[in-house]
Scaffold this motif. Structure first.
Motif, PDB file in Angstrom:
ATOM      1  N   LEU A 225       0.637  -1.104  -0.069  1.00  0.00           N
ATOM      2  CA  LEU A 225       0.064  -0.037  -0.077  1.00  0.00           C
ATOM      3  C   LEU A 225       0.884   1.209   0.057  1.00  0.00           C
ATOM      4  O   LEU A 225       0.200   2.323   0.040  1.00  0.00           O
ATOM      5  CB  LEU A 225      -0.929   0.040   1.044  1.00  0.00           C
ATOM      6  N   GLY A 226       2.177   1.122   0.225  1.00  0.00           N
ATOM      7  CA  GLY A 226       2.922   2.536   0.253  1.00  0.00           C
ATOM      8  C   GLY A 226       3.062   3.051   1.606  1.00  0.00           C
ATOM      9  O   GLY A 226       3.050   4.384   1.540  1.00  0.00           O
ATOM     10  N   VAL A 227       2.557   2.532   2.868  1.00  0.00           N
ATOM     11  CA  VAL A 227       2.430   3.050   4.022  1.00  0.00           C
ATOM     12  C   VAL A 227       3.816   3.209   4.539  1.00  0.00           C
ATOM     13  O   VAL A 227       4.806   2.244   4.501  1.00  0.00           O
ATOM     14  CB  VAL A 227       1.527   2.192   5.116  1.00  0.00           C
ATOM     15  N   PRO A 228       4.019   4.477   5.021  1.00  0.00           N
ATOM     16  CA  PRO A 228       5.559   4.769   5.606  1.00  0.00           C
ATOM     17  C   PRO A 228       5.772   3.969   6.583  1.00  0.00           C
ATOM     18  O   PRO A 228       4.812   3.740   7.390  1.00  0.00           O
ATOM     19  CB  PRO A 228       5.332   6.224   5.640  1.00  0.00           C
ATOM     20  N   TYR A 229       7.013   3.900   7.244  1.00  0.00           N
ATOM     21  CA  TYR A 229       7.459   3.234   8.442  1.00  0.00           C
ATOM     22  C   TYR A 229       6.782   1.768   8.528  1.00  0.00           C
ATOM     23  O   TYR A 229       6.319   1.427   9.642  1.00  0.00           O
ATOM     24  CB  TYR A 229       6.956   4.023   9.616  1.00  0.00           C
ATOM     25  N   ALA A 230       6.729   1.041   7.432  1.00  0.00           N
ATOM     26  CA  ALA A 230       6.068  -0.311   7.074  1.00  0.00           C
ATOM     27  C   ALA A 230       7.125  -1.300   8.338  1.00  0.00           C
ATOM     28  O   ALA A 230       6.212  -2.117   9.116  1.00  0.00           O
ATOM     29  CB  ALA A 230       6.193  -0.804   5.932  1.00  0.00           C
ATOM     30  N   PRO A 231       8.228  -1.317   8.392  1.00  0.00           N
ATOM     31  CA  PRO A 231       8.753  -2.221   8.958  1.00  0.00           C
ATOM     32  C   PRO A 231       8.551  -1.959  10.723  1.00  0.00           C
ATOM     33  O   PRO A 231       8.258  -2.884  11.541  1.00  0.00           O
ATOM     34  CB  PRO A 231      10.420  -2.091   8.815  1.00  0.00           C
ATOM     35  N   ALA A 232       8.599  -0.842  10.932  1.00  0.00           N
ATOM     36  CA  ALA A 232       8.122  -0.522  12.352  1.00  0.00           C
ATOM     37  C   ALA A 232       6.994  -1.046  12.747  1.00  0.00           C
ATOM     38  O   ALA A 232       6.448  -1.458  13.826  1.00  0.00           O
ATOM     39  CB  ALA A 232       8.584   0.969  12.964  1.00  0.00           C
ATOM     40  N   LEU A 233       6.046  -0.529  11.869  1.00  0.00           N
ATOM     41  CA  LEU A 233       4.552  -0.893  12.257  1.00  0.00           C
ATOM     42  C   LEU A 233       4.300  -2.323  12.109  1.00  0.00           C
ATOM     43  O   LEU A 233       3.536  -2.916  12.988  1.00  0.00           O
ATOM     44  CB  LEU A 233       3.481  -0.287  11.020  1.00  0.00           C
ATOM     45  N   ALA A 234       5.029  -3.197  11.363  1.00  0.00           N
ATOM     46  CA  ALA A 234       4.815  -4.509  11.589  1.00  0.00           C
ATOM     47  C   ALA A 234       5.480  -5.227  12.667  1.00  0.00           C
ATOM     48  O   ALA A 234       4.652  -6.243  13.173  1.00  0.00           O
ATOM     49  CB  ALA A 234       5.793  -5.243  10.255  1.00  0.00           C
ATOM     50  N   VAL A 235       6.616  -4.534  13.054  1.00  0.00           N
ATOM     51  CA  VAL A 235       6.930  -5.281  14.571  1.00  0.00           C
ATOM     52  C   VAL A 235       5.902  -4.961  15.415  1.00  0.00           C
ATOM     53  O   VAL A 235       5.801  -5.573  16.474  1.00  0.00           O
ATOM     54  CB  VAL A 235       8.467  -4.599  14.829  1.00  0.00           C
ATOM     55  N   TRP A 236       5.244  -3.526  15.636  1.00  0.00           N
ATOM     56  CA  TRP A 236       4.393  -3.071  16.664  1.00  0.00           C
ATOM     57  C   TRP A 236       3.190  -4.100  16.454  1.00  0.00           C
ATOM     58  O   TRP A 236       2.555  -4.699  17.510  1.00  0.00           O
ATOM     59  CB  TRP A 236       3.881  -1.821  16.233  1.00  0.00           C
ATOM     60  N   VAL A 237       2.667  -4.335  15.338  1.00  0.00           N
ATOM     61  CA  VAL A 237       1.361  -5.223  15.100  1.00  0.00           C
ATOM     62  C   VAL A 237       1.766  -6.649  15.733  1.00  0.00           C
ATOM     63  O   VAL A 237       1.104  -7.235  16.427  1.00  0.00           O
ATOM     64  CB  VAL A 237       1.013  -5.433  13.821  1.00  0.00           C
TER      65      VAL A 237
END
Length: 414
Positions: A225-237
């Motif tokens: 989707l092109g959402v920024p900060y994808a790695p940090a958000l994935a770790v958060w989820v």
């Protein structure tokens, strides 16, 4: 008055006083006891790593220190990365807020034929009573927030201190506990300790593996989707959804939805749909398989234990409920005598017909089953008399012919 009555009254008052004193002490120390319980399960979780390092010649205290240092570095790095991401996103959202507000107001005006303007909406929000009351309450609650933060840091330090002592002095603690027990009880205590270490480590292993799978799946979605900060958000989820029971999934999905909304409002709906679909896949496919291999506890029992732990001790009880129930189940399973299950189709939840008999034969036997005559009492164990009068509607002598007897046999009795 009997001579024993004053002593009985004094004894009763003394017991009541001891009970009240114990209740008061328990209420005052309940926070410390919960911290010690959390520290004990944390020490059980890192026990395999510490034992493996100490078996290679490293001192147990130093090995425990290295494990805790790695955990602290990983946690601090995640918090710093997430904090920087949130700070940047909050700044971007504040700067782009007028643009989002204009788009919402234009949509409302076109849909409902109104004449709203951004200036009027901003003035109404800034001069509203609820906003002023919120600012006043926030100003007066700064001290309370600071006290809560300091209390949380002190509690976290207490948990780490106790868990460090439990992990570093684990063998000494086990020797001290076994020294006051007979040999038979010592073996049971050591076996219970080993089961607790195995189940707690298995629980954390399964949760870590599911967090990794969840993080990879959400990272692929956010990257597409092109959402920024994808790695940090994935770790958060991955971390929040797995280590905060019951509501962790929804808390974890709220932040990616918010960040995706800043890119495109429709992306937030995509993220919401993916979170819901993935949660169902995890609950019904992924979690039962991993839990059965690591913790060996039924999903319904795990869900009930989480609810019971939450009702007893809140979020802490929800975190330690599953490893505690798995340990108790494995320990009690060794003392329950089990037998071989009979090979009955009802055990497997299905009905099996008799072998060697066709379906048509079974239906014909059921259809032509004889029915008892009304008004006629059944024959209780009377031997059949081949010389009796045949039934109505039957040819005379049919029975005799079948039995091989002479039709001219004896006459029927009156």
């Amino acid at each position: 008055m009997p001579a024993w009555l004053p002593r009985a009254m004094v004894l009763a008052l003394a017991l009541y006083g001891c009970f009240r004193l114990g209740s008061w002490a328990f209420d005052q120390l309940i926070g410390l006891l919960i911290n010690v319980l959390i520290a004990f399960f944390l020490a059980l979780a890192i026990e395999p790593a510490v034992s493996r390092m100490s078996s290679r010649g490293m001192r147990r205290g130093f090995a425990t220190f290295l494990v805790f240092l790695g955990v602290l570095i990983a946690g601090a790095g995640f918090v710093v990365l997430l904090g920087s991401m949130l700070a940047g996103q909050i700044v971007d959202m504040v700067e782009d807020f007028p643009k989002y507000l204009d788009s919402v107001i234009n949509w409302v005006n076109q849909t409902f034929h109104t004449e709203l303007s951004r200036v009027e909406v901003q003035d109404s929000l800034l001069h509203s009573d609820w906003l002023q009351k919120y600012v006043q309450n926030s100003a007066t609650g700064v001290l309370d927030v600071s006290t809560t933060v300091l209390g949380g840091l002190f509690r976290l330090l207490t948990i780490f201190l106790f868990s460090f002592y439990f992990a570093a002095d684990g063998p000494r603690l086990r020797r001290g506990l076994c020294s006051v027990l007979p040999p038979a009880r010592q073996a049971e205590v050591l076996r219970a300790w080993e089961i607790a270490v195995d189940k707690t480590g298995g629980y954390l292993y399964s949760r870590g593996l599911m967090a990794l799978i969840s993080g990879i799946a959400h990272y692929i979605l956010l990257l597409a989707l092109g959402v920024p900060y994808a790695p940090a958000l994935a770790v958060w989820v991955g971390l929040v959804s797995q280590f905060i029971p019951t509501i962790g999934t929804y808390l974890a999905g709220a932040l990616p939805m918010l960040i995706a909304f800043t890119v495109n409002p429709w992306y937030a709906l995509w993220v919401l749909g993916f979170v819901v679909v993935y949660q169902q896949f995890e609950n019904y496919v992924l979690q039962p398989k991993l839990t059965s291999k690591t913790v060996d506890i039924h999903p319904a029992v795990a869900f009930g234990s989480v609810i019971a732990g939450t009702a007893l001790m809140g979020a802490v009880g929800a975190l330690i409920a599953i490893p505690a129930v798995a340990t108790l189940q494995a320990f009690l399973g060794a003392y329950v005598k089990r037998y071989a299950v009979t090979d009955d189709p009802r055990v497997h939840g299905r009905h099996q017909w008799q072998r060697g008999e066709a379906l048509s034969t079974r239906l014909r036997r059921i259809w032509h089953a004889p029915e008892p005559d009304d008004g006629q009492e059944p024959d209780h164990g009377q031997e059949p008399d081949h010389g009796q009068e045949p039934d109505h509607g039957q040819e005379p002598g049919a029975d005799d012919a079948d039995d091989g007897q002479d039709p001219g046999g004896p006459q029927p009795r009156s």
